[in-house]
Design a protein around this motif. Structure first.
Motif, PDB file in Angstrom:
ATOM      1  N   MET A 146       0.806  -1.213   0.000  1.00  0.00           N
ATOM      2  CA  MET A 146       0.000   0.000   0.000  1.00  0.00           C
ATOM      3  C   MET A 146       0.844   1.272   0.000  1.00  0.00           C
ATOM      4  SD  MET A 146      -2.696  -1.403   2.848  1.00  0.00           S
ATOM      5  CE  MET A 146      -3.838  -0.033   2.911  1.00  0.00           C
ATOM      6  N   CYS A 147       2.075   1.202   0.506  1.00  0.00           N
ATOM      7  CA  CYS A 147       2.891   2.408   0.580  1.00  0.00           C
ATOM      8  C   CYS A 147       4.372   2.029   0.568  1.00  0.00           C
ATOM      9  CB  CYS A 147       2.544   3.231   1.821  1.00  0.00           C
ATOM     10  SG  CYS A 147       2.597   2.296   3.342  1.00  0.00           S
ATOM     11  N   ASP A 148       5.214   3.036   0.405  1.00  0.00           N
ATOM     12  CA  ASP A 148       6.654   2.807   0.324  1.00  0.00           C
ATOM     13  C   ASP A 148       7.318   2.793   1.695  1.00  0.00           C
ATOM     14  OD1 ASP A 148       6.341   2.872  -2.428  1.00  0.00           O
ATOM     15  OD2 ASP A 148       6.784   5.017  -2.559  1.00  0.00           O
ATOM     16  N   ALA A 149       6.729   3.486   2.647  1.00  0.00           N
ATOM     17  CA  ALA A 149       7.298   3.597   3.988  1.00  0.00           C
ATOM     18  C   ALA A 149       6.177   3.963   4.943  1.00  0.00           C
ATOM     19  CB  ALA A 149       8.405   4.653   4.023  1.00  0.00           C
ATOM     20  N   ALA A 150       6.455   3.831   6.227  1.00  0.00           N
ATOM     21  CA  ALA A 150       5.427   4.148   7.221  1.00  0.00           C
ATOM     22  C   ALA A 150       6.032   4.972   8.350  1.00  0.00           C
ATOM     23  CB  ALA A 150       4.807   2.868   7.789  1.00  0.00           C
ATOM     24  N   ILE A 151       5.253   5.939   8.801  1.00  0.00           N
ATOM     25  CA  ILE A 151       5.583   6.704   9.998  1.00  0.00           C
ATOM     26  C   ILE A 151       4.552   6.328  11.056  1.00  0.00           C
ATOM     27  CG2 ILE A 151       5.667   9.010  11.014  1.00  0.00           C
ATOM     28  CD1 ILE A 151       6.811  10.029   8.412  1.00  0.00           C
ATOM     29  N   VAL A 152       5.037   5.900  12.211  1.00  0.00           N
ATOM     30  CA  VAL A 152       4.171   5.364  13.255  1.00  0.00           C
ATOM     31  C   VAL A 152       4.157   6.311  14.444  1.00  0.00           C
ATOM     32  CG1 VAL A 152       3.699   3.360  14.724  1.00  0.00           C
ATOM     33  CG2 VAL A 152       4.769   3.045  12.475  1.00  0.00           C
ATOM     34  N   MET A 153       2.948   6.644  14.922  1.00  0.00           N
ATOM     35  CA  MET A 153       2.807   7.561  16.056  1.00  0.00           C
ATOM     36  C   MET A 153       2.084   6.876  17.209  1.00  0.00           C
ATOM     37  SD  MET A 153       1.972  11.186  14.170  1.00  0.00           S
ATOM     38  CE  MET A 153       2.190  12.045  15.745  1.00  0.00           C
ATOM     39  N   GLU A 154       1.915   7.628  18.295  1.00  0.00           N
ATOM     40  CA  GLU A 154       1.288   7.113  19.514  1.00  0.00           C
ATOM     41  C   GLU A 154       2.049   5.878  20.011  1.00  0.00           C
ATOM     42  OE1 GLU A 154      -2.298   8.662  21.023  1.00  0.00           O
ATOM     43  OE2 GLU A 154      -0.354   9.616  20.649  1.00  0.00           O
ATOM     44  N   ILE A 155       3.351   6.049  20.130  1.00  0.00           N
ATOM     45  CA  ILE A 155       4.222   4.958  20.554  1.00  0.00           C
ATOM     46  C   ILE A 155       4.073   4.740  22.056  1.00  0.00           C
ATOM     47  CG2 ILE A 155       6.596   4.121  20.598  1.00  0.00           C
ATOM     48  CD1 ILE A 155       5.384   4.565  17.782  1.00  0.00           C
ATOM     49  N   THR A 156       3.916   3.486  22.445  1.00  0.00           N
ATOM     50  CA  THR A 156       3.821   3.172  23.867  1.00  0.00           C
ATOM     51  C   THR A 156       5.186   2.724  24.388  1.00  0.00           C
ATOM     52  OG1 THR A 156       3.158   0.883  23.431  1.00  0.00           O
ATOM     53  CG2 THR A 156       1.403   2.514  23.665  1.00  0.00           C
ATOM     54  N   THR A 157       5.321   2.746  25.701  1.00  0.00           N
ATOM     55  CA  THR A 157       6.589   2.368  26.321  1.00  0.00           C
ATOM     56  C   THR A 157       6.965   0.939  25.951  1.00  0.00           C
ATOM     57  OG1 THR A 157       6.179   3.892  28.152  1.00  0.00           O
ATOM     58  CG2 THR A 157       7.788   2.141  28.526  1.00  0.00           C
ATOM     59  N   ASP A 158       6.007   0.046  25.998  1.00  0.00           N
ATOM     60  CA  ASP A 158       6.218  -1.356  25.598  1.00  0.00           C
ATOM     61  C   ASP A 158       5.404  -1.597  24.334  1.00  0.00           C
ATOM     62  OD1 ASP A 158       6.896  -4.001  25.527  1.00  0.00           O
ATOM     63  OD2 ASP A 158       5.459  -4.617  27.065  1.00  0.00           O
ATOM     64  N   ASP A 159       5.877  -1.065  23.216  1.00  0.00           N
ATOM     65  CA  ASP A 159       5.073  -1.044  21.998  1.00  0.00           C
ATOM     66  C   ASP A 159       5.182  -2.362  21.234  1.00  0.00           C
ATOM     67  OD1 ASP A 159       3.996  -0.353  19.304  1.00  0.00           O
ATOM     68  OD2 ASP A 159       3.950   1.657  20.178  1.00  0.00           O
ATOM     69  N   PRO A 160       4.051  -3.056  21.019  1.00  0.00           N
ATOM     70  CA  PRO A 160       4.105  -4.348  20.319  1.00  0.00           C
ATOM     71  C   PRO A 160       4.472  -4.208  18.845  1.00  0.00           C
ATOM     72  CG  PRO A 160       1.817  -3.691  20.676  1.00  0.00           C
ATOM     73  CD  PRO A 160       2.671  -2.716  21.443  1.00  0.00           C
ATOM     74  N   ILE A 164       9.532   4.573  10.486  1.00  0.00           N
ATOM     75  CA  ILE A 164      10.040   5.542  11.448  1.00  0.00           C
ATOM     76  C   ILE A 164       9.026   5.693  12.573  1.00  0.00           C
ATOM     77  CG2 ILE A 164      10.584   7.983  11.834  1.00  0.00           C
ATOM     78  CD1 ILE A 164      11.802   8.069   9.080  1.00  0.00           C
ATOM     79  N   PHE A 165       9.495   5.617  13.798  1.00  0.00           N
ATOM     80  CA  PHE A 165       8.652   5.841  14.972  1.00  0.00           C
ATOM     81  C   PHE A 165       8.790   7.283  15.418  1.00  0.00           C
ATOM     82  CE2 PHE A 165       7.940   1.490  17.228  1.00  0.00           C
ATOM     83  CZ  PHE A 165       7.499   0.949  16.029  1.00  0.00           C
ATOM     84  N   ILE A 166       7.669   7.974  15.564  1.00  0.00           N
ATOM     85  CA  ILE A 166       7.685   9.262  16.266  1.00  0.00           C
ATOM     86  C   ILE A 166       7.343   8.936  17.713  1.00  0.00           C
ATOM     87  CG2 ILE A 166       6.628  11.537  16.496  1.00  0.00           C
ATOM     88  CD1 ILE A 166       6.251  11.665  13.544  1.00  0.00           C
ATOM     89  N   GLY A 167       8.373   8.739  18.510  1.00  0.00           N
ATOM     90  CA  GLY A 167       8.222   8.284  19.879  1.00  0.00           C
ATOM     91  C   GLY A 167       9.331   7.308  20.196  1.00  0.00           C
ATOM     92  N   VAL A 168       9.468   6.970  21.475  1.00  0.00           N
ATOM     93  CA  VAL A 168      10.605   6.175  21.910  1.00  0.00           C
ATOM     94  C   VAL A 168      10.139   5.033  22.808  1.00  0.00           C
ATOM     95  CG1 VAL A 168      12.896   6.238  22.949  1.00  0.00           C
ATOM     96  CG2 VAL A 168      11.942   8.326  21.934  1.00  0.00           C
ATOM     97  N   PRO A 169      10.027   3.815  22.269  1.00  0.00           N
ATOM     98  CA  PRO A 169       9.724   2.668  23.132  1.00  0.00           C
ATOM     99  C   PRO A 169      10.948   2.317  23.966  1.00  0.00           C
ATOM    100  CG  PRO A 169      10.163   1.917  20.910  1.00  0.00           C
ATOM    101  CD  PRO A 169      10.202   3.424  20.857  1.00  0.00           C
ATOM    102  N   ASP A 170      10.734   1.585  25.049  1.00  0.00           N
ATOM    103  CA  ASP A 170      11.865   1.188  25.886  1.00  0.00           C
ATOM    104  C   ASP A 170      12.883   0.384  25.092  1.00  0.00           C
ATOM    105  OD1 ASP A 170      11.178   2.466  28.181  1.00  0.00           O
ATOM    106  OD2 ASP A 170      10.380   0.703  29.212  1.00  0.00           O
ATOM    107  N   ASP A 171      12.403  -0.545  24.280  1.00  0.00           N
ATOM    108  CA  ASP A 171      13.289  -1.369  23.455  1.00  0.00           C
ATOM    109  C   ASP A 171      13.338  -0.753  22.058  1.00  0.00           C
ATOM    110  OD1 ASP A 171      14.793  -3.269  22.194  1.00  0.00           O
ATOM    111  OD2 ASP A 171      13.274  -4.853  22.283  1.00  0.00           O
ATOM    112  N   ARG A 172      14.319   0.094  21.839  1.00  0.00           N
ATOM    113  CA  ARG A 172      14.402   0.790  20.548  1.00  0.00           C
ATOM    114  C   ARG A 172      15.572   0.313  19.688  1.00  0.00           C
ATOM    115  NH1 ARG A 172      18.360   4.663  20.792  1.00  0.00           N
ATOM    116  NH2 ARG A 172      19.056   5.349  22.858  1.00  0.00           N
ATOM    117  N   ASP A 173      16.239  -0.761  20.090  1.00  0.00           N
ATOM    118  CA  ASP A 173      17.345  -1.286  19.302  1.00  0.00           C
ATOM    119  C   ASP A 173      16.865  -1.640  17.888  1.00  0.00           C
ATOM    120  OD1 ASP A 173      19.025  -1.038  21.421  1.00  0.00           O
ATOM    121  OD2 ASP A 173      19.022  -3.156  21.981  1.00  0.00           O
ATOM    122  N   GLY A 174      17.604  -1.179  16.894  1.00  0.00           N
ATOM    123  CA  GLY A 174      17.279  -1.484  15.514  1.00  0.00           C
ATOM    124  C   GLY A 174      16.142  -0.665  14.943  1.00  0.00           C
TER     125      GLY A 174
END
Length: 363
Positions: free
Chosen positions: A144-158, A171-181
């Motif tokens: 459906m698209c070439d890339a995605a920007i994800v918002m409303e990031i939770t601390t433990d985001d599934p 790309i996440f606009i937000g910072v989950p606890d596990d942000r490696d990679g």
């Protein structure tokens, strides 16, 4: 990419002489492009063209094929996915609208993303349902698209785990606890908390009363809430200023309850007030109590410059800079589409703008 590991054996189930499935294995064969063609009522080659984009296909036919893919949970093999790598010139904006309060605060981000996309000849596909990882999988599976920007990031985001595996840039606009990679960008809420507490402490406030996010908002686990809250609390402790965190709905009734709790009986010194959303209701409620920020008490806010300037007494504030965050996220997204860019965390600097809502120290 294989999303569902439990289905690994299904793709290689043997088929009997007449196309039968061995006993005990019926119904476990993974769907194929032939199945998609049958359900969509088109030829198998048409399914291939929809996936590859090598020939023009009518929108009606394309939609039928995509709906069949979704219905069958068909996952093309690596070769087909490579063919499907043509550009759609669409960016997906995954922004769940949990409630009206959240939706209104997210529109500045969405508007800026749409404007920048349009300037690069891209369209924006908004996905506003709270689908979790399934939404990202569906977007890629349907090409459906070439890339995605994800918002409303939770601390433990599934969604973090699946974002690492998808072939399209995320790309996440937000910072989950596990942000490696992960490619994460956000406003520096930690520094914002320290700046606002320092401003009230420097003014000599005996206490700081924070109008925090509503309990409903806190319950969603949105990542910036604990980041800001813990930073503000730690700074207040360093400065030796008591800090009360009062969660209230962002309604007129909620603000009135906050002020009742924060100000207490008349006669005593007022605490410094710190609000974490548009100061409009707070300003109106203070006016009704004949209290003027900068004269009778001190008020600071975490809000946009536009929100601050709209008040009778514009508050000293740290702007969350939603448009700057969106601009940087989009620039990063186009860099990712052009080639590999290392995963990292990028923060937009927090800056305090002094206005007339805080009294000079010692006044």
């Amino acid at each position: 990419m294989r999303i569902d590991d439990d289905r690994a054996d299904e793709r290689t189930d043997p088929v009997g002489p007449a196309g039968s499935v061995p006993p005990g294995r019926r119904g476990r064969l993974a769907p194929t492009s032939k199945d998609v063609a049958r359900v969509a009522g088109v030829s198998q080659s048409t399914v291939s063209y929809v996936m590859s984009g090598k020939r023009p296909i009518s929108e009606k036919t394309r939609r039928s094929v995509l709906e069949a893919i979704d219905q069958l949970t068909y996952e093309p093999n690596a070769g087909a996915r490579a063919l499907a790598g043509h550009r759609t010139n669409v960016v997906g904006l995954v922004v769940p609208f949990h409630n009206p309060e959240a939706a209104s605060g997210l529109m500045a981000f969405a508007e800026e993303i749409a404007v920048i996309a349009r300037g690069r000849d891209y369209d924006v596909l908004m996905l506003t349902a709270a689908e979790g990882p399934a939404g990202l999988v569906r977007v890629q599976r349907r090409a459906m698209c070439d890339a995605a920007i994800v918002m409303e990031i939770t601390t433990d985001d599934p969604r973090a785990a699946i974002a690492r595996e998808l072939e399209m840039p995320v790309i996440f606009i937000g910072v989950p606890d596990d942000r490696d990679g992960l490619h994460c960008i956000d406003f520096d809420f930690e520094t914002a908390g320290r700046l606002l507490v320092d401003e009230l402490a420097d003014a000599g406030c005996p206490e700081i009363a924070v109008l925090g996010w509503s309990e409903e908002r806190v319950g969603l686990g949105i990542n910036y809430v604990p980041r800001f809250r813990e930073s503000a609390r730690a700074r207040a402790a360093e400065r030796g200023v008591p800090l009360r965190w009062i969660s209230a709905p962002h309604t007129r009734t909620g603000v009135e309850g906050y002020l009742d709790a924060a100000l207490g009986p008349d006669g005593g010194p007022h605490p410094g007030l710190l609000t974490v959303h548009s100061p409009h209701d707070v300003g109106a409620a203070l006016q009704q109590r004949a209290l003027v920020p900068g004269r009778d008490l001190d008020v600071v806010s975490l809000c946009t410059d536009v929100e601050a300037q709209a008040q009778p007494v514009p508050p000293t504030a740290v702007s969350t800079q939603p448009r700057d965050v969106s601009r940087l996220a989009m620039a990063w997204m186009f860099d990712l589409l052009a080639g590999d860019v290392p995963a990292e965390l990028r923060l937009v600097e927090a800056r305090l703008t002094r206005r007339g809502s805080v009294r000079p120290s010692g006044s």
